[in-house]
Design a protein around this motif. Sequence first.
Motif, PDB file in Angstrom:
ATOM      1  N   MET A   1      24.188  51.263  70.948  1.00  0.00           N
ATOM      2  CA  MET A   1      25.488  51.548  70.372  1.00  0.00           C
ATOM      3  C   MET A   1      25.744  53.037  70.492  1.00  0.00           C
ATOM      4  N   GLU A   2      26.926  53.370  70.913  1.00  0.00           N
ATOM      5  CA  GLU A   2      27.285  54.770  71.117  1.00  0.00           C
ATOM      6  C   GLU A   2      28.227  55.203  69.997  1.00  0.00           C
ATOM      7  N   THR A   3      27.990  56.372  69.421  1.00  0.00           N
ATOM      8  CA  THR A   3      28.857  56.898  68.373  1.00  0.00           C
ATOM      9  C   THR A   3      29.494  58.182  68.849  1.00  0.00           C
ATOM     10  N   GLN A   4      30.690  58.447  68.298  1.00  0.00           N
ATOM     11  CA  GLN A   4      31.397  59.674  68.621  1.00  0.00           C
ATOM     12  C   GLN A   4      31.796  60.352  67.323  1.00  0.00           C
ATOM     13  N   PRO A   5      31.696  61.669  67.287  1.00  0.00           N
ATOM     14  CA  PRO A   5      32.137  62.364  66.072  1.00  0.00           C
ATOM     15  C   PRO A   5      33.642  62.209  65.874  1.00  0.00           C
ATOM     16  N   VAL A   6      34.048  62.167  64.611  1.00  0.00           N
ATOM     17  CA  VAL A   6      35.464  62.055  64.273  1.00  0.00           C
ATOM     18  C   VAL A   6      36.047  63.452  64.222  1.00  0.00           C
ATOM     19  N   SER A   7      37.125  63.665  64.921  1.00  0.00           N
ATOM     20  CA  SER A   7      37.805  64.950  64.877  1.00  0.00           C
ATOM     21  C   SER A   7      39.146  64.758  64.201  1.00  0.00           C
ATOM     22  N   GLN A   8      39.803  65.860  63.909  1.00  0.00           N
ATOM     23  CA  GLN A   8      41.106  65.753  63.257  1.00  0.00           C
ATOM     24  C   GLN A   8      42.154  65.168  64.184  1.00  0.00           C
ATOM     25  N   HIS A   9      41.863  65.038  65.459  1.00  0.00           N
ATOM     26  CA  HIS A   9      42.827  64.474  66.404  1.00  0.00           C
ATOM     27  C   HIS A   9      42.491  63.035  66.755  1.00  0.00           C
ATOM     28  N   SER A  10      41.539  62.422  66.059  1.00  0.00           N
ATOM     29  CA  SER A  10      41.166  61.045  66.359  1.00  0.00           C
ATOM     30  C   SER A  10      42.249  60.092  65.885  1.00  0.00           C
ATOM     31  N   ASN A  11      42.085  58.840  66.216  1.00  0.00           N
ATOM     32  CA  ASN A  11      43.076  57.822  65.857  1.00  0.00           C
ATOM     33  C   ASN A  11      42.751  57.125  64.538  1.00  0.00           C
ATOM     34  N   VAL A  12      41.923  57.738  63.690  1.00  0.00           N
ATOM     35  CA  VAL A  12      41.598  57.173  62.391  1.00  0.00           C
ATOM     36  C   VAL A  12      42.806  57.351  61.466  1.00  0.00           C
ATOM     37  N   PRO A  13      43.238  56.277  60.795  1.00  0.00           N
ATOM     38  CA  PRO A  13      44.384  56.409  59.880  1.00  0.00           C
ATOM     39  C   PRO A  13      44.097  57.408  58.759  1.00  0.00           C
ATOM     40  N   HIS A  14      45.149  58.028  58.267  1.00  0.00           N
ATOM     41  CA  HIS A  14      45.060  58.988  57.173  1.00  0.00           C
ATOM     42  C   HIS A  14      45.700  58.350  55.940  1.00  0.00           C
ATOM     43  N   TYR A  15      45.018  58.393  54.802  1.00  0.00           N
ATOM     44  CA  TYR A  15      45.501  57.743  53.589  1.00  0.00           C
ATOM     45  C   TYR A  15      45.406  58.707  52.416  1.00  0.00           C
ATOM     46  N   ARG A  16      46.480  58.808  51.625  1.00  0.00           N
ATOM     47  CA  ARG A  16      46.505  59.597  50.380  1.00  0.00           C
ATOM     48  C   ARG A  16      47.175  58.749  49.311  1.00  0.00           C
ATOM     49  N   ALA A  17      46.637  58.840  48.094  1.00  0.00           N
ATOM     50  CA  ALA A  17      47.238  58.083  46.989  1.00  0.00           C
ATOM     51  C   ALA A  17      47.040  58.843  45.691  1.00  0.00           C
ATOM     52  N   VAL A  18      47.992  58.666  44.801  1.00  0.00           N
ATOM     53  CA  VAL A  18      47.897  59.240  43.463  1.00  0.00           C
ATOM     54  C   VAL A  18      48.487  58.218  42.484  1.00  0.00           C
ATOM     55  N   SER A  19      47.878  58.125  41.324  1.00  0.00           N
ATOM     56  CA  SER A  19      48.422  57.244  40.283  1.00  0.00           C
ATOM     57  C   SER A  19      48.281  57.942  38.939  1.00  0.00           C
ATOM     58  N   ALA A  20      49.182  57.611  38.047  1.00  0.00           N
ATOM     59  CA  ALA A  20      49.174  58.203  36.714  1.00  0.00           C
ATOM     60  C   ALA A  20      49.684  57.167  35.724  1.00  0.00           C
ATOM     61  N   GLN A  21      49.176  57.267  34.507  1.00  0.00           N
ATOM     62  CA  GLN A  21      49.682  56.422  33.430  1.00  0.00           C
ATOM     63  C   GLN A  21      49.580  57.166  32.113  1.00  0.00           C
ATOM     64  N   ALA A  22      50.494  56.856  31.221  1.00  0.00           N
ATOM     65  CA  ALA A  22      50.504  57.493  29.906  1.00  0.00           C
ATOM     66  C   ALA A  22      51.148  56.528  28.919  1.00  0.00           C
ATOM     67  N   GLY A  23      50.770  56.674  27.674  1.00  0.00           N
ATOM     68  CA  GLY A  23      51.354  55.801  26.668  1.00  0.00           C
ATOM     69  C   GLY A  23      51.085  56.271  25.254  1.00  0.00           C
ATOM     70  N   VAL A  24      51.842  55.696  24.347  1.00  0.00           N
ATOM     71  CA  VAL A  24      51.700  55.965  22.917  1.00  0.00           C
ATOM     72  C   VAL A  24      51.800  54.628  22.192  1.00  0.00           C
ATOM     73  N   THR A  25      50.850  54.378  21.313  1.00  0.00           N
ATOM     74  CA  THR A  25      50.943  53.204  20.445  1.00  0.00           C
ATOM     75  C   THR A  25      50.920  53.679  18.996  1.00  0.00           C
ATOM     76  N   THR A  26      51.721  53.050  18.175  1.00  0.00           N
ATOM     77  CA  THR A  26      51.738  53.347  16.748  1.00  0.00           C
ATOM     78  C   THR A  26      51.543  52.026  16.001  1.00  0.00           C
ATOM     79  N   PHE A  27      50.915  52.142  14.837  1.00  0.00           N
ATOM     80  CA  PHE A  27      50.635  50.965  14.033  1.00  0.00           C
ATOM     81  C   PHE A  27      50.689  51.343  12.563  1.00  0.00           C
ATOM     82  N   GLY A  28      51.256  50.479  11.772  1.00  0.00           N
ATOM     83  CA  GLY A  28      51.276  50.674  10.329  1.00  0.00           C
ATOM     84  C   GLY A  28      51.023  49.361   9.618  1.00  0.00           C
ATOM     85  N   ASP A  29      50.321  49.449   8.498  1.00  0.00           N
ATOM     86  CA  ASP A  29      50.007  48.264   7.716  1.00  0.00           C
ATOM     87  C   ASP A  29      50.130  48.629   6.241  1.00  0.00           C
ATOM     88  N   LEU A  30      50.996  47.938   5.522  1.00  0.00           N
ATOM     89  CA  LEU A  30      51.207  48.153   4.095  1.00  0.00           C
ATOM     90  C   LEU A  30      50.831  46.872   3.365  1.00  0.00           C
TER      91      LEU A  30
END
Length: 147
Positions: A1-30
């Motif tokens: 099996m022959e391997t080749q180094p990956v360069s920035q000009h190769s045909n490997v797909p480029h993927y970037r992702a970011v996710s965020a979440q935030a929330g507030v819960t309140t509760f009261g009991d009398l």
Amino acid sequence: METQPVSQHSNVPHYRAVSAQAGVTTFGDLNLVTREGDRVSISFGSEQFVAGSRSHTRQADGAVVQQLSLTAIAASRYSISIEGDLNEDELKAIQKLVGVIDPLAGDFFAGRELNLPETAATLADNLGEVSELALTLQKTVFASVSA
């Protein structure tokens, strides 16, 4: 099996992702007990939540795929449970207490500092036909980001 180094000009797909979440819960009991032994439980709460994600993929053929997802939720709940037969004086006393507790809960959920001895004295002064009272307030704030 022959391997080749990956360069920035190769045909490997480029993927970037970011996710965020935030929330507030309140509760009261009398929970309260009237002088005649009737028991009342009032619970309330709310949840506010927002989440989002974004991804960017550059395929080997140069095509770009972008995805965006947003979710927002707002929910409230309220319940009341009564064990016994409340008379008119007890109902008025409970309404008065709820009227006193409402701004206290608002201050707590807004993050304003409460003077606990003063708050306890205010509640004690407004018991009327109520012999026991327990109040629980809780607020949870969360946020996360990943990339």
